[in-house]
Design an enzyme around this catalytic site. Sequence first.
Site, PDB file in Angstrom:
ATOM      1  N   GLU A 135     -22.604 -18.776 -20.172  1.00 25.46           N
ATOM      2  CA  GLU A 135     -22.286 -19.314 -21.501  1.00 25.46           C
ATOM      3  C   GLU A 135     -21.338 -18.373 -22.252  1.00 25.46           C
ATOM      4  O   GLU A 135     -21.527 -18.076 -23.433  1.00 25.46           O
ATOM      5  CB  GLU A 135     -23.571 -19.551 -22.308  1.00 25.46           C
ATOM      6  CG  GLU A 135     -24.445 -20.638 -21.704  1.00 25.46           C
ATOM      7  CD  GLU A 135     -25.668 -20.956 -22.543  1.00 25.46           C
ATOM      8  OE1 GLU A 135     -26.052 -22.135 -22.613  1.00 25.46           O
ATOM      9  OE2 GLU A 135     -26.242 -20.018 -23.129  1.00 25.46           O
ATOM     10  N   GLU A 150     -27.368 -26.520 -16.799  1.00 21.54           N
ATOM     11  CA  GLU A 150     -28.599 -26.447 -17.570  1.00 21.54           C
ATOM     12  C   GLU A 150     -28.813 -27.755 -18.312  1.00 21.54           C
ATOM     13  O   GLU A 150     -28.169 -28.007 -19.343  1.00 21.54           O
ATOM     14  CB  GLU A 150     -28.559 -25.291 -18.589  1.00 21.54           C
ATOM     15  CG  GLU A 150     -28.608 -23.907 -17.979  1.00 21.54           C
ATOM     16  CD  GLU A 150     -28.728 -22.812 -19.036  1.00 21.54           C
ATOM     17  OE1 GLU A 150     -29.121 -23.131 -20.185  1.00 21.54           O
ATOM     18  OE2 GLU A 150     -28.432 -21.653 -18.717  1.00 21.54           O
TER      19      GLU A 150
END
Length: 454
Positions: A188, A270
């Site tokens: 991320e 995710e």
Amino acid sequence: MALSAGFTASLPTNYEYYTSTGINSGLNANQSFFTLNDKLIKIYSGAMHYFRVPRPYWRDRLRKIRAAGLNTVETYVPWNLHEPENGKFDFGEGGSEFEDFLHLEEFLNAAKEEDLFVILRTGPYICSEYNSGGFPSWLLREKPMGFRTSEENYMKFVTRFFNVVLTLLAAFQFQLGGPVIAFQVENEYGNLENGAAFQPDKVYMEELRQLFLKNGIVELLTSADSPLWKGTSGTLPGELFQTANFGDNAVNQLNKLEEFQPGRPLMVMEYWIGWFDNVGGEHSVKSDEDSRRVLEDIFSKNASFNAYMFHGGTNFWFNNGANLDNDLMDNSGYTAITTSYDYDAPISESGGYRNKYFIVKELVAADNPVQTLTPEAPEYIEPLAYESSRIEQFLPLRTLLEENSPISIRSEQLLPMEMLDINDGSGQNNGYIVYQKDNVDLEENSVLTIEVGR
């Protein structure tokens, strides 16, 4: 591969289906669908972190993941556990207090034996609501330290760790007969974007990618961010295969991802099938209806997915992390993560089955174009409760400090734990410190005020 208990020989196992005629190639994302060894595959993955699950339970949890019809397990690799002191590594039997959780090679072998492929997310930053996002605390002793940038001193330590861990992991790649089909670079990284104040360091990302290549990694390299929120700021377009992170709004997220990588498969690294808990808050629950709806939306886009978390486990040994707003002097933005990382996942913290487990199993069975053998779901063994014990004696804190404290340090300055001159110059990475000051005479009912930053 040899069949583990719980399998019967009717359909081929995953490894029989994908490798029985030899291995010529790995996971390929150069067309609108994934292939593995030149055969069509959709990735149905569940996250399970070996360092959040006691070693004796690994096989039970892995088999439960496979029994849900998933073909892959995803895990992070936490730098702070595997290099707990500067230059001292532990991959099981390395001498750290956490060593029994760190048999990474054993975990990867067990995953293969339970008929699961593996996605590895090696950081160096993992987030994961884990202590320091997986960074070793001793990095704070080093100056300068440009975390998550191409700053030279930071990259020196990243390079040393990657040269160790990637050398170990290279032998477990699918194309070499192992279970690992993909590696994620950073995590991320687009979240660092803060308007004009800070932009993710593309030089840093390229330096990380080169470390994978120089250490013999030939499997697919990926990145992970929200396409809608972060665009391509956290990846290297054309060099890293971009995947998506989100908990809802699946169609719009995947449409945006498709814009960035036209003609390539869609992957959700995710899908937040639950959520973590904060200290002082209520247990977070994501409804079965929402879980079903988002998964159906993912499948409507013909996308692969990794359920984060499929089995959350526990933050042992003070390793629960915390979130803090940018204003370091304002504690109102501080929220600590609980010791439990149950995550309202399909497999509970104690290994039980939730309704989500059977929803995932149903939807995957209907969506998967490849039929392979799945084991029966292992029986759930209810946890035992200890009987209550009456506390009859206690040890005063002062006695503990005077007679049993293993370390005592005198300093003219107030030192944080990371700066203590212990553990071969690596400081203390977690736990408690008792601070005492000499020659302080306080009257009864006095109020002691500590001003931060002075």
